[in-house]
Enzyme design. Structure first.
Site, mmCIF file in Angstrom:
data_model
loop_
_atom_site.group_PDB
_atom_site.id
_atom_site.type_symbol
_atom_site.label_atom_id
_atom_site.label_comp_id
_atom_site.label_asym_id
_atom_site.label_seq_id
_atom_site.Cartn_x
_atom_site.Cartn_y
_atom_site.Cartn_z
ATOM 1 N N ARG A 1 -23.499 24.289 14.731
ATOM 2 C CA ARG A 1 -23.655 23.883 13.332
ATOM 3 C C ARG A 1 -24.820 22.922 13.160
ATOM 4 O O ARG A 1 -25.394 22.820 12.079
ATOM 5 C CB ARG A 1 -22.339 23.295 12.806
ATOM 6 C CG ARG A 1 -21.270 24.359 12.627
ATOM 7 C CD ARG A 1 -19.954 23.766 12.172
ATOM 8 N NE ARG A 1 -19.387 22.840 13.135
ATOM 9 C CZ ARG A 1 -18.712 23.206 14.229
ATOM 10 N NH1 ARG A 1 -18.500 24.477 14.484
ATOM 11 N NH2 ARG A 1 -18.240 22.315 15.062
ATOM 12 N N GLU B 1 -12.469 15.818 26.672
ATOM 13 C CA GLU B 1 -11.133 15.235 26.815
ATOM 14 C C GLU B 1 -10.577 15.582 28.211
ATOM 15 O O GLU B 1 -10.049 14.736 28.910
ATOM 16 C CB GLU B 1 -10.246 15.796 25.714
ATOM 17 C CG GLU B 1 -9.051 14.951 25.423
ATOM 18 C CD GLU B 1 -8.242 15.543 24.290
ATOM 19 O OE1 GLU B 1 -8.758 16.422 23.586
ATOM 20 O OE2 GLU B 1 -7.082 15.119 24.155
HETATM 21 P P1 AMP Z 1 -18.213 14.600 20.100
HETATM 22 O O1 AMP Z 1 -19.002 14.920 21.331
HETATM 23 O O2 AMP Z 1 -16.804 14.251 20.382
HETATM 24 O O3 AMP Z 1 -18.918 13.592 19.211
HETATM 25 O O4 AMP Z 1 -18.100 15.946 19.271
HETATM 26 C C1 AMP Z 1 -19.127 16.350 18.457
HETATM 27 C C2 AMP Z 1 -19.289 17.840 18.485
HETATM 28 O O5 AMP Z 1 -18.058 18.530 18.366
HETATM 29 C C3 AMP Z 1 -20.137 18.266 17.301
HETATM 30 O O6 AMP Z 1 -21.014 19.282 17.745
HETATM 31 C C4 AMP Z 1 -19.148 18.772 16.293
HETATM 32 O O7 AMP Z 1 -19.630 19.932 15.656
HETATM 33 C C5 AMP Z 1 -17.883 19.071 17.072
HETATM 34 N N1 AMP Z 1 -16.697 18.415 16.509
HETATM 35 C C6 AMP Z 1 -15.972 17.438 17.091
HETATM 36 N N2 AMP Z 1 -14.921 17.103 16.362
HETATM 37 C C7 AMP Z 1 -14.976 17.874 15.257
HETATM 38 C C8 AMP Z 1 -14.147 17.986 14.077
HETATM 39 N N3 AMP Z 1 -13.054 17.240 13.893
HETATM 40 N N4 AMP Z 1 -14.526 18.882 13.142
HETATM 41 C C9 AMP Z 1 -15.626 19.636 13.310
HETATM 42 N N5 AMP Z 1 -16.421 19.580 14.382
HETATM 43 C C10 AMP Z 1 -16.103 18.711 15.348
#
Ligand code: AMP
Length: 177
Positions: A65, A102
């Site tokens: 995205r 995770e």
């Molecule tokens: P993080 O590495 O945990 O910051 O996760 C970010 C990535 O995961 C991004 O590329 C987001 O598109 C996706 N992502 C994580 N959590 C969500 C969520 N609750 N809704 C949509 N996309 C998420």
């Protein structure tokens, strides 16, 4: 204090999908925002407004995205566009960066020649959650000789504290949950 416009009306165009892709996660679906001409144009314009276009050589989008936000921003800045992809998708020589999930780890990849030494790179994604993806991408940018000009997302899930992984970088998010 500088004037900060309120972008919260954009929340009306973001759909919450409980328990997707797994139980306990509330997925933030941006497809209604993308499909709404006012919201999509505003999103790109507001992120572009925050950064100095002369300070950005290339915009980097994180699969998948992030591509949808990075591409129009690159066009707005008359900058180049770089995709960062999940492992195994890019056809040429790559640099890679592992990051924690995770459970276990994952890897992001970039074409080794996508960044010239010293180029100023704006890193873009849709959502900042734990910050692991954005941090890994910033490190990947630096590994390739680039400078991180900033990190931008449409939204930040502030309750997850992802921002703390980005200290030392300029981070900008239009909206926060
Ligand atoms: P993080 O590495 O945990 O910051 O996760 C970010 C990535 O995961 C991004 O590329 C987001 O598109 C996706 N992502 C994580 N959590 C969500 C969520 N609750 N809704 C949509 N996309 C998420």
């Amino acid at each position: 204090m500088p004037f900060e416009p309120d972008h919260d009306w954009l929340k009306e165009t973001i759909r919450d999908i409980p328990d997707f892709p797994k139980e306990g996660i509330v997925f933030k679906d941006i497809t209604p925002l993308l499909a709404d001409k006012k919201a999509f144009t505003y999103t790109i314009d507001a992120i572009a407004h925050h950064f100095d276009r002369d300070a950005i050589d290339k915009v980097l989008g994180i699969e998948a995205r992030g591509f949808m936000v990075a591409a129009p921003l690159a066009y707005r800045f008359t900058a180049g566009l770089i995709p960062v992809r999940k492992a195994g998708k890019l056809p040429w020589e790559i640099a890679s960066q592992e990051y924690e999930l995770e459970y276990g780890t994952d890897r992001l990849e970039i074409h080794r020649d996508a960044i010239e030494p010293g180029e100023r790179i704006l890193v873009v994604d849709d959502v900042l959650a734990t910050g692991g993806t954005a941090r890994a991408t910033a490190l990947l940018t630096e590994q390739c000789g680039g400078q991180v000009a900033g990190i931008a997302t449409i939204m930040e899930l502030a309750f997850l504290g992802g921002r703390s992984k980005l200290s030392g970088y300029e981070f900008f998010s239009l909206i926060s949950y």
